[in-house]
Design an enzyme around this catalytic site. Structure first.
Site, mmCIF file in Angstrom:
data_model
loop_
_atom_site.group_PDB
_atom_site.id
_atom_site.type_symbol
_atom_site.label_atom_id
_atom_site.label_comp_id
_atom_site.label_asym_id
_atom_site.label_seq_id
_atom_site.Cartn_x
_atom_site.Cartn_y
_atom_site.Cartn_z
ATOM 1 N N HIS A 67 16.468 -35.700 19.429
ATOM 2 C CA HIS A 67 16.424 -37.150 19.938
ATOM 3 C C HIS A 67 14.907 -37.888 20.019
ATOM 4 C CE1 HIS A 67 15.786 -35.711 24.105
ATOM 5 N NE2 HIS A 67 14.998 -37.020 24.313
ATOM 6 N N ASP B 124 18.756 -29.461 20.122
ATOM 7 C CA ASP B 124 17.979 -30.735 20.193
ATOM 8 C C ASP B 124 16.514 -30.640 19.777
ATOM 9 O OD1 ASP B 124 17.127 -33.405 20.503
ATOM 10 O OD2 ASP B 124 17.839 -33.423 22.718
ATOM 11 N N SER C 146 10.580 -34.716 27.326
ATOM 12 C CA SER C 146 11.476 -34.375 26.284
ATOM 13 C C SER C 146 10.487 -33.791 25.058
ATOM 14 C CB SER C 146 12.261 -35.233 25.798
ATOM 15 O OG SER C 146 13.492 -35.326 26.317
HETATM 16 N N1 ARG Z 1 19.133 -37.244 28.285
HETATM 17 C C1 ARG Z 1 18.220 -36.891 27.512
HETATM 18 C C2 ARG Z 1 16.911 -37.853 27.614
HETATM 19 O O1 ARG Z 1 16.897 -38.410 28.843
HETATM 20 C C3 ARG Z 1 18.527 -36.696 25.985
HETATM 21 C C4 ARG Z 1 18.776 -38.195 25.499
HETATM 22 C C5 ARG Z 1 19.123 -38.225 23.989
HETATM 23 N N2 ARG Z 1 20.332 -37.841 23.688
HETATM 24 C C6 ARG Z 1 21.429 -38.709 23.743
HETATM 25 N N3 ARG Z 1 22.695 -38.259 23.540
HETATM 26 N N4 ARG Z 1 21.278 -39.985 23.909
HETATM 27 O O2 ARG Z 1 16.175 -38.314 26.827
HETATM 28 N N1 ASP Z 2 15.646 -36.235 28.261
HETATM 29 C C1 ASP Z 2 14.572 -36.618 28.583
HETATM 30 C C2 ASP Z 2 13.333 -37.005 27.462
HETATM 31 O O1 ASP Z 2 13.615 -37.716 26.840
HETATM 32 C C3 ASP Z 2 14.028 -35.790 29.581
HETATM 33 C C4 ASP Z 2 14.626 -35.799 31.112
HETATM 34 O O2 ASP Z 2 14.792 -37.108 31.379
HETATM 35 O O3 ASP Z 2 14.739 -34.842 31.409
HETATM 36 O O4 ASP Z 2 12.156 -37.125 28.179
#
Ligand code: ARG
Ligand code: ASP
Length: 710
Positions: free
Chosen positions: A86, A222, A645
């Protein structure tokens, strides 16, 4: 009561916190070693010889290299780096087309020549940190207003930054820590040629999609693979085909030993923002006003985008990246509200504030501190509501609105006066990017919805004139007319306009309906919202500084950590499952079996790639198993946030065991209140990464570059 609270505060568990690498030796290393860590503080951070920090990369963008959007880590002596899928999503997306659908099919460069350049992406390596608190404080006086203070701090910081890197190719950045009670300067070497080496298909890299996002159990692979390139001298250089793979001072060895509950883990990366020391007044506004309204606006947006993506494969590509970023914060805000409610954060903070009031009674420096907070937040209440609509439904609502502003501002600049042809070329390039991923019909629907919500959910006094005008004409009719007349509505119309652009173009754009709508929103903000909010923000900032200093004085035993601020930090804890609710315990890891359990070709987010199904059938797992199964993800108690991330997740020996990518639903409020029982960071197991590279992608030449250890 007050005493009990104080003790409760003082004994926050070791897992909480994001620590400053240069201070580990002083504050944390003993505790880390007690928890099982086998290395020294110098192994992590040393400015005289290679240390782990040299293998941690802050990923940024040209122009904003210090606001790291993600972290990456070096895993070979040829500049090979891993981060999340991502994190590289935009890069993968921008190289994708219907013919080369790398989002859907994945991408693997067979040789270095096939690696794809990503102009604008920067990779920072921390060279050193320095405490510059005294140098800044010596320039401040108690008489300064909050605005004057901010201004002076900015001036001194930029002077210090210049001075620190004079005559070098380094870049320095001063940031406040502990709400501005301390200042540290980070000095970076910033590489500017970062290439895409490989990415799994989205059905692996984004498996579970937005359905599983922020959730555990999780089965997302990921990760993606990048490579840093340098000039012939191994120093930063802009992209050139002649650049060479960067030779790092050090890189992470990869552990194949496996992950067990209770194991020590540490996350080393660039957490973006946390707000652990907010008062109850602030938390209440997030919980009651900011999050719920922003969620409602984004729900409307996502309904439209998702329907478009379901209807057509090209629209799916065009909107994939936009949908992911809209949905990501949208879901996080919901988890945050849920967690804040469940753990009664506001009440807990109110109790703490009560204790504080008692302690502070008779201390003139802190007299009225909480009362001043209270009245500033009361003043802010309507303004933040108005601002939520202004930004989410207005400026970042329909894309035609923000795009018109971007073009107008570029044409309205001095640079354009001086060199119109060059600026027009730049706009053309931006337009190509923009229209590649733009769908007029989808955007028109979004505009209708945004105008509707804006008018329905806010008192008229907070609605800009043009937005009100849309409602009185009827939002459908208004939007239809806007899209019919605006030069921004189609690529053809825009190209015709820009090919004739001259110094009168701005005047013309001022009559364009998309730009007029933007201008009305912008003016409303400038007249009614921004100045007040920024004054309040400055005053609150000053209070925050005093508040944290007071807490530190009140609790001398408590070990405080600085809120995340996009600088390099260490979080450490244990691999551990958790109990989300009564009678349920979540294990600390998931396996390939779970992917197959979720497999469903009918559901986009759970459609397992055929190749993976075959490997599973044939049990062709190589060495990438633990107790006969292929591990996929694991959770741990490391305190992380957005920006973490892609961060390396290390074991007690400092070897790479995973790549951090998310947090588990029940603990998403950790940016505001961390809770050891329930807050978990989610990582993809490095053995699943190796498994996908080797078995699914057939890119074992990359594994040959790495160093695997037991
Ligand atoms: N929640 C994770 C973060 O905050 C992964 C986000 C990417 N994935 C998604 N399905 N949008 O970045
Ligand atoms: N998914 C998040 C990021 O892209 C990580 C988190 O918020 O825990 O940095």
């Amino acid at each position: 009561m007050a005493m009990a609270l104080l003790i409760g505060w003082a004994s926050c568990r070791a897992d909480e916190g994001m620590w400053i690498p240069m201070l580990l030796k002083k504050y944390n290393i003993e505790d880390m070693q007690k928890q099982g860590f086998k290395l020294t503080a110098e192994d992590i951070y040393d400015i005289n010889q290679a240390s782990l920090k040299d293998a941690v990369i802050g990923l940024g963008r040209e122009g904003y290299p210090f606001s790291h959007f993600c972290t990456g880590e070096l895993i070979s002596d040829e500049g090979l780096m891993v981060t999340n899928h991502h994190c590289a999503f935009d890069m993968i997306q921008s190289h994708s087309s219907l013919e080369h659908n790398y989002l859907r099919d994945g991408f693997w460069a067979k040789t270095k020549d096939e690696e794809l350049a990503n102009p604008g992406i920067t990779a920072s390596i921390l060279v050193r940190m320095e405490d510059v608190t005294d140098r800044i404080n010596s320039q401040l006086t108690p008489e300064m207003t909050p605005e004057e203070r901010s201004e002076r701090i900015k001036q001194v910081s930029s002077m210090l930054e210049k001075e620190a890197v004079e005559g070098t190719n380094l870049q320095a950045n001063v940031k406040p820590y502990f709400n501005g009670n301390q200042y540290f300067m980070s000095v970076f070497k910033i590489y500017r040629d970062v290439r895409l080496v490989g990415a799994p298909p989205s059905a692996i890299g984004k498996f579970g999609g937005d359905t599983d996002n922020w959730m555990w159990p999780r089965h997302t692979g990921d990760f993606s693979v990048l490579r840093i390139y340098a000039g012939k001298d191994n120093e930063p250089a802009p992209y050139s085909p002649d650049n060479q793979p960067y030779k790092p001072a050090t890189f992470f060895k990869i552990s194949t030993k496996g992950v067990h509950e209770g194991d020590f883990t540490m996350v080393f990366g660039y957490p973006g923002t946390t707000k652990e020391y907010l008062t109850s007044y602030a938390v209440e506004q997030i919980q009651e006003i900011e999050n719920p309204n922003k969620i409602a606006i984004r729900t409307a947006k996502l309904n439209i985008i998702n329907a478009a993506m379901e209807s057509d494969e090209l629209l799916r590509i065009k909107y994939a990246s936009k949908a992911a970023s809209v949905a990501n914060a949208w879901k996080k805000w919901q988890g945050e509200v849920k967690g804040l409610n469940r753990f009664n954060t506001v009440e807990t903070k109110q109790q703490e504030e009560k204790a504080f009031r008692q302690w502070a009674a008779g201390k003139p420096a802190y007299a009225n501190l909480l009362d001043r907070y209270q009245s500033l937040y009361a003043e802010r209440k309507d303004l933040v509501l108005a601002q939520a609509y202004l930004s989410e439904a207005g400026m970042q609502g329909a894309e035609i609105v923000s795009w018109s502003a971007r073009v107008y501002n570029t044409l309205n600049s001095e640079v354009f006066q001086k060199n119109p042809q060059k600026v027009i070329e730049k706009i053309r390039a931006a337009a190509q990017e923009f229209y590649k991923d733009y769908d007029t019909e989808t955007d028109r629907k979004i505009l209708v919805e945004m105008l509707k919500l804006y008018n329905e959910n806010l008192p008229a006094a907070w609605v800009p004139a043009e937005v009100q005008a849309a409602a009185s004409k009827g939002v459908e009719a208004y939007a239809a007319a806007l899209f019919k007349k605006s030069v921004f509505a189609s690529e053809e119309a825009f190209n015709a306009f820009i090919s004739k652009a001259n110094d009168k173009s701005c005047r013309k754009l001022e009559k364009d309906p998309a730009y007029s709508l933007y201008a009305s929103i912008y003016r409303f903000n400038a007249d009614n919202i921004a100045p007040k909010l920024s004054r309040i923000a400055n005053e609150i900032k000053r209070l925050d500084e005093v508040w944290l200093a007071a807490l530190m004085e009140m609790q001398p035993e408590r070990h405080f950590y600085a809120d995340a601020n996009s600088t390099l930090r260490v979080a450490y804890g244990k691999v551990q499952g958790y109990a989300p609710c009564d009678a349920v315990y979540y294990k600390h890891f998931t396996t390939l079996n779970g992917i197959m359990e979720k497999d469903n070709p009918e559901i986009y987010d759970y459609d397992v790639p055929q190749r993976l199904r075959e490997i599973y059938e044939q049990k062709d797992f190589g060495n990438y198993t633990q107790e006969g199964e292929v591990p996929v993800c694991f959770i741990a108690t490391n305190h992380t946030t957005g920006g973490n991330s892609g961060s390396p997740v290390l074991n007690a020996e400092g070897h790479l065991i995973g790549i951090n990518f998310d947090r588990a639903w029940d603990g998403v409020m950790s940016d505001i209140q961390y809770n050891t029982e329930i807050c978990r960071n989610i990582s993809v197991d490095i053995r699943y990464v190796l498994f996908v590279i080797d078995k699914v992608a057939g890119a074992s030449h990359l594994i040959d570059e790495m160093v695997l250890v037991d």
